[in-house]
Motif scaffolding. Structure first.
Motif, short mmCIF file in Angstrom:
data_model
loop_
_atom_site.label_atom_id
_atom_site.label_comp_id
_atom_site.label_asym_id
_atom_site.label_seq_id
_atom_site.Cartn_x
_atom_site.Cartn_y
_atom_site.Cartn_z
N GLY A 1 46.28 53.96 27.67
CA GLY A 1 46.94 53.01 28.57
C GLY A 1 46.55 53.17 30.03
N ASN A 2 45.56 53.99 30.33
CA ASN A 2 45.16 54.22 31.71
C ASN A 2 44.75 52.91 32.36
OD1 ASN A 2 43.39 54.96 34.03
ND2 ASN A 2 43.93 57.02 33.35
N LYS A 3 45.26 52.65 33.57
CA LYS A 3 45.01 51.37 34.25
C LYS A 3 43.52 51.14 34.56
CE LYS A 3 45.97 53.07 38.89
NZ LYS A 3 46.80 52.94 40.07
N ALA A 4 42.72 52.19 34.62
CA ALA A 4 41.29 52.03 34.89
C ALA A 4 40.56 51.35 33.73
CB ALA A 4 40.65 53.39 35.18
N LEU A 5 41.18 51.29 32.55
CA LEU A 5 40.57 50.65 31.39
C LEU A 5 40.79 49.13 31.39
CD1 LEU A 5 41.62 53.22 28.64
CD2 LEU A 5 39.31 52.83 29.52
N TYR A 6 41.63 48.64 32.29
CA TYR A 6 42.05 47.23 32.26
C TYR A 6 41.46 46.44 33.42
CZ TYR A 6 45.32 48.49 28.63
OH TYR A 6 45.86 48.92 27.45
N SER A 7 41.22 45.16 33.17
CA SER A 7 40.74 44.27 34.22
C SER A 7 41.54 42.98 34.20
CB SER A 7 39.24 43.99 34.05
OG SER A 7 38.98 43.48 32.77
N LYS A 8 41.48 42.25 35.31
CA LYS A 8 42.25 41.02 35.44
C LYS A 8 41.41 39.76 35.27
CE LYS A 8 42.07 40.86 40.49
NZ LYS A 8 42.85 40.79 41.72
N GLY A 9 40.11 39.94 35.13
CA GLY A 9 39.24 38.79 34.95
C GLY A 9 37.80 39.20 34.76
N LEU A 10 36.94 38.18 34.67
CA LEU A 10 35.52 38.44 34.47
C LEU A 10 34.70 37.27 35.00
CD1 LEU A 10 34.31 36.50 31.94
CD2 LEU A 10 35.70 38.09 30.63
N TYR A 11 33.42 37.52 35.19
CA TYR A 11 32.44 36.48 35.46
C TYR A 11 31.49 36.43 34.27
CZ TYR A 11 33.93 36.24 40.33
OH TYR A 11 34.67 36.05 41.46
N GLY B 1 30.05 32.42 26.87
CA GLY B 1 29.18 32.94 27.91
C GLY B 1 29.04 34.44 27.76
N LYS B 2 28.02 34.98 28.39
CA LYS B 2 27.78 36.42 28.37
C LYS B 2 28.54 37.03 29.56
CE LYS B 2 23.97 38.20 29.80
NZ LYS B 2 22.57 38.53 29.98
N ILE B 3 29.33 38.05 29.30
CA ILE B 3 30.09 38.70 30.36
C ILE B 3 29.12 39.41 31.31
CG2 ILE B 3 31.84 40.44 30.89
CD1 ILE B 3 33.02 39.83 28.06
N LYS B 4 29.16 38.98 32.57
CA LYS B 4 28.25 39.52 33.59
C LYS B 4 28.90 40.65 34.37
CE LYS B 4 25.48 38.16 37.53
NZ LYS B 4 24.94 37.06 38.33
N ASP B 5 30.13 40.43 34.84
CA ASP B 5 30.86 41.41 35.65
C ASP B 5 32.33 41.31 35.30
OD1 ASP B 5 28.82 42.54 37.41
OD2 ASP B 5 28.75 40.55 38.32
N ILE B 6 33.05 42.41 35.55
CA ILE B 6 34.49 42.38 35.37
C ILE B 6 35.17 42.38 36.74
CG2 ILE B 6 34.51 43.42 33.09
CD1 ILE B 6 35.11 46.10 34.35
N ILE B 7 36.38 41.84 36.78
CA ILE B 7 37.19 41.81 37.99
C ILE B 7 38.34 42.79 37.79
CG2 ILE B 7 38.58 40.38 39.52
CD1 ILE B 7 37.00 37.93 38.35
N LYS B 8 38.31 43.87 38.53
CA LYS B 8 39.37 44.89 38.40
C LYS B 8 40.60 44.40 39.12
CE LYS B 8 37.52 48.39 36.11
NZ LYS B 8 38.09 48.99 34.95
#
Length: 141
Positions: free
Chosen positions: A52-62, A134-141
């Motif tokens: 459950g560590n918050k570093a494993l989660y993101s709020k969005g992606l490109y 689409g192919k995930i390019k980047d994540i939004i932390k």
């Protein structure tokens, strides 16, 4: 803090638990270790303890390399509510999408998502209808 050596960043996936070779060191919380990030430029693999560590989660992606089934959905240039899947057999997740330019899509999650991984696919749905991917390019932390 350095935990050990890795065998090459290409051999690890965000969210991976097995095969890290750093369990049982007697430090930390005693929970399993997970890959949370990779720094390709400096050849660093980042790990955290606890699922459950918050570093494993993101709020969005490109996403890029977009593929629309029946053409671009109406309203995608402004903002459009859809659902998405980021991994096999995952339940649909509510998202808001916006086309940033001709081949770059921003996907914002209603709820933070675990271990979104660049290079994998995001598949978009309008109800039961697949509208594209689409192919995930980047994540939004």
């Amino acid at each position: 803090e350095k935990k050990g050596k890795h065998i090459g960043l290409a051999f690890y996936t965000l969210g991976q638990r097995k095969g890290l070779g750093i369990g049982g060191q007697g430090k930390g919380t005693g929970e399993p270790w997970f890959v949370c990030d990779k720094d390709l430029e400096n050849n660093i693999l980042y790990v955290v303890q606890g699922n459950g560590n918050k570093a494993l989660y993101s709020k969005g992606l490109y996403a890029d390399d977009l593929n629309w089934i029946s053409g671009k959905p109406k309203g995608i240039e402004e903002s459009l509510n859809l659902s998405a899947k980021f991994r096999y057999r995952q339940s649909d997740q509510d998202v808001t999408v916006k086309l940033e330019d001709e081949d770059l899509l921003r996907v914002d999650f209603k709820e933070k998502q675990r271990a979104i991984t660049p290079g994998q696919q995001v598949v978009l749905y309008d109800g039961d209808v697949c509208v594209g991917s689409g192919k995930i390019k980047d994540i939004i932390k």
